[in-house]
Write a protein that holds these residues in place. Structure first.
Motif, PDB file in Angstrom:
ATOM      1  N   ASP A 131       0.820  -1.208   0.000  1.00 13.90           N
ATOM      2  CA  ASP A 131       0.000   0.000   0.000  1.00 13.90           C
ATOM      3  C   ASP A 131       0.856   1.263   0.000  1.00 13.90           C
ATOM      4  N   VAL A 132       1.910   1.271   0.806  1.00 12.17           N
ATOM      5  CA  VAL A 132       2.793   2.442   0.870  1.00 12.17           C
ATOM      6  C   VAL A 132       3.459   2.677  -0.484  1.00 12.17           C
ATOM      7  N   ALA A 133       3.981   1.625  -1.102  1.00 13.56           N
ATOM      8  CA  ALA A 133       4.620   1.760  -2.418  1.00 13.56           C
ATOM      9  C   ALA A 133       3.609   2.246  -3.448  1.00 13.56           C
ATOM     10  N   TRP A 134       2.408   1.683  -3.428  1.00 14.98           N
ATOM     11  CA  TRP A 134       1.357   2.080  -4.366  1.00 14.98           C
ATOM     12  C   TRP A 134       1.014   3.557  -4.199  1.00 14.98           C
ATOM     13  N   GLU A 135       0.844   3.998  -2.951  1.00 16.88           N
ATOM     14  CA  GLU A 135       0.494   5.392  -2.689  1.00 16.88           C
ATOM     15  C   GLU A 135       1.602   6.335  -3.142  1.00 16.88           C
ATOM     16  N   GLU A 136       2.864   5.971  -2.888  1.00 20.30           N
ATOM     17  CA  GLU A 136       3.979   6.828  -3.289  1.00 20.30           C
ATOM     18  C   GLU A 136       4.068   6.951  -4.806  1.00 20.30           C
ATOM     19  N   VAL A 137       3.924   5.837  -5.502  1.00 16.60           N
ATOM     20  CA  VAL A 137       3.987   5.880  -6.965  1.00 16.60           C
ATOM     21  C   VAL A 137       2.784   6.627  -7.523  1.00 16.60           C
ATOM     22  N   ARG A 138       1.594   6.311  -7.043  1.00 11.92           N
ATOM     23  CA  ARG A 138       0.385   6.990  -7.520  1.00 11.92           C
ATOM     24  C   ARG A 138       0.485   8.502  -7.311  1.00 11.92           C
ATOM     25  N   ASP A 139       0.901   8.924  -6.116  1.00 13.10           N
ATOM     26  CA  ASP A 139       0.996  10.352  -5.831  1.00 13.10           C
ATOM     27  C   ASP A 139       2.034  11.037  -6.708  1.00 13.10           C
ATOM     28  N   ASN A 140       3.133  10.353  -6.999  1.00 15.48           N
ATOM     29  CA  ASN A 140       4.159  10.938  -7.858  1.00 15.48           C
ATOM     30  C   ASN A 140       3.677  11.005  -9.307  1.00 15.48           C
ATOM     31  N   VAL A 141       2.924  10.002  -9.744  1.00 18.25           N
ATOM     32  CA  VAL A 141       2.349  10.050 -11.089  1.00 18.25           C
ATOM     33  C   VAL A 141       1.437  11.270 -11.217  1.00 18.25           C
ATOM     34  N   ILE A 142       0.609  11.492 -10.221  1.00 13.76           N
ATOM     35  CA  ILE A 142      -0.276  12.654 -10.244  1.00 13.76           C
ATOM     36  C   ILE A 142       0.540  13.944 -10.251  1.00 13.76           C
ATOM     37  N   ARG A 143       1.586  14.004  -9.443  1.00 12.86           N
ATOM     38  CA  ARG A 143       2.432  15.204  -9.391  1.00 12.86           C
ATOM     39  C   ARG A 143       3.103  15.460 -10.737  1.00 12.86           C
ATOM     40  N   VAL A 144       3.632  14.422 -11.373  1.00 13.18           N
ATOM     41  CA  VAL A 144       4.376  14.571 -12.618  1.00 13.18           C
ATOM     42  C   VAL A 144       3.440  14.757 -13.825  1.00 13.18           C
TER      43      VAL A 144
END
Length: 150
Positions: A131-144
């Motif tokens: 879940d932590v890895a998923w949230e970090e990647v998802r949030d960075n995708v949204i940021r980028v």
């Protein structure tokens, strides 16, 4: 066209390697057999212009590379009659990139071939770690990219 002095794949792109076993060449890419193939029919595709990793690849070249990869993978499959194929593109030494010129591996696969498994049968990550890895990647995708879906 950017060329990197001392890069063995730039030498192939510039036709300065008389031992290269080329199977394809156009204005953008060269495809050839590596000197130490994982299996027979193993083919590499490289951009003729030097770029080291996928992170430095422009989107126009990436699009053309994707098309070349699909077309060449069909040719490799038809030539080798392999029942499977891995398409592998590694970035950085830790990911087993040994030549710092972007390249795509087309690796025909057969049951019990010498390459063996490339993925672990299972992992032991906790649901929380996933879940932590998923949230970090998802949030960075949204940021980028600004959003998740086009």
């Amino acid at each position: 066209m950017k060329i990197e002095f001392g890069c063995p794949f730039c030498d192939i792109a510039q036709q300065r390697d008389p031992d290269a076993r080329e199977v394809y060449r156009d204005e953008n890419f060269v495809a050839f057999f590596p000197t130490e193939p994982a299996v027979l029919g193993h083919t590499l595709i490289i951009p003729r212009s030097h770029v080291d990793t996928v992170w430095n690849l422009d989107e126009s070249t990436a699009e053309r590379l994707g098309i070349a990869t699909v077309r060449l993978s069909r040719a490799v499959r038809d030539a080798t009659m392999a029942p499977g194929l891995n398409v592998i593109q590694s970035n950085g030494e830790v990911a087993t990139q040994t030549v710092m010129h972007l390249h795509v591996h087309l690796v025909p696969r057969w049951p019990n071939d010498p390459l063996g498994r490339i993925w672990p049968k299972e992992t032991d990550y906790s649901e929380r770690q996933k879940d932590v890895a998923w949230e970090e990647v998802r949030d960075n995708v949204i940021r980028v990219l600004g959003k998740l879906n086009p």
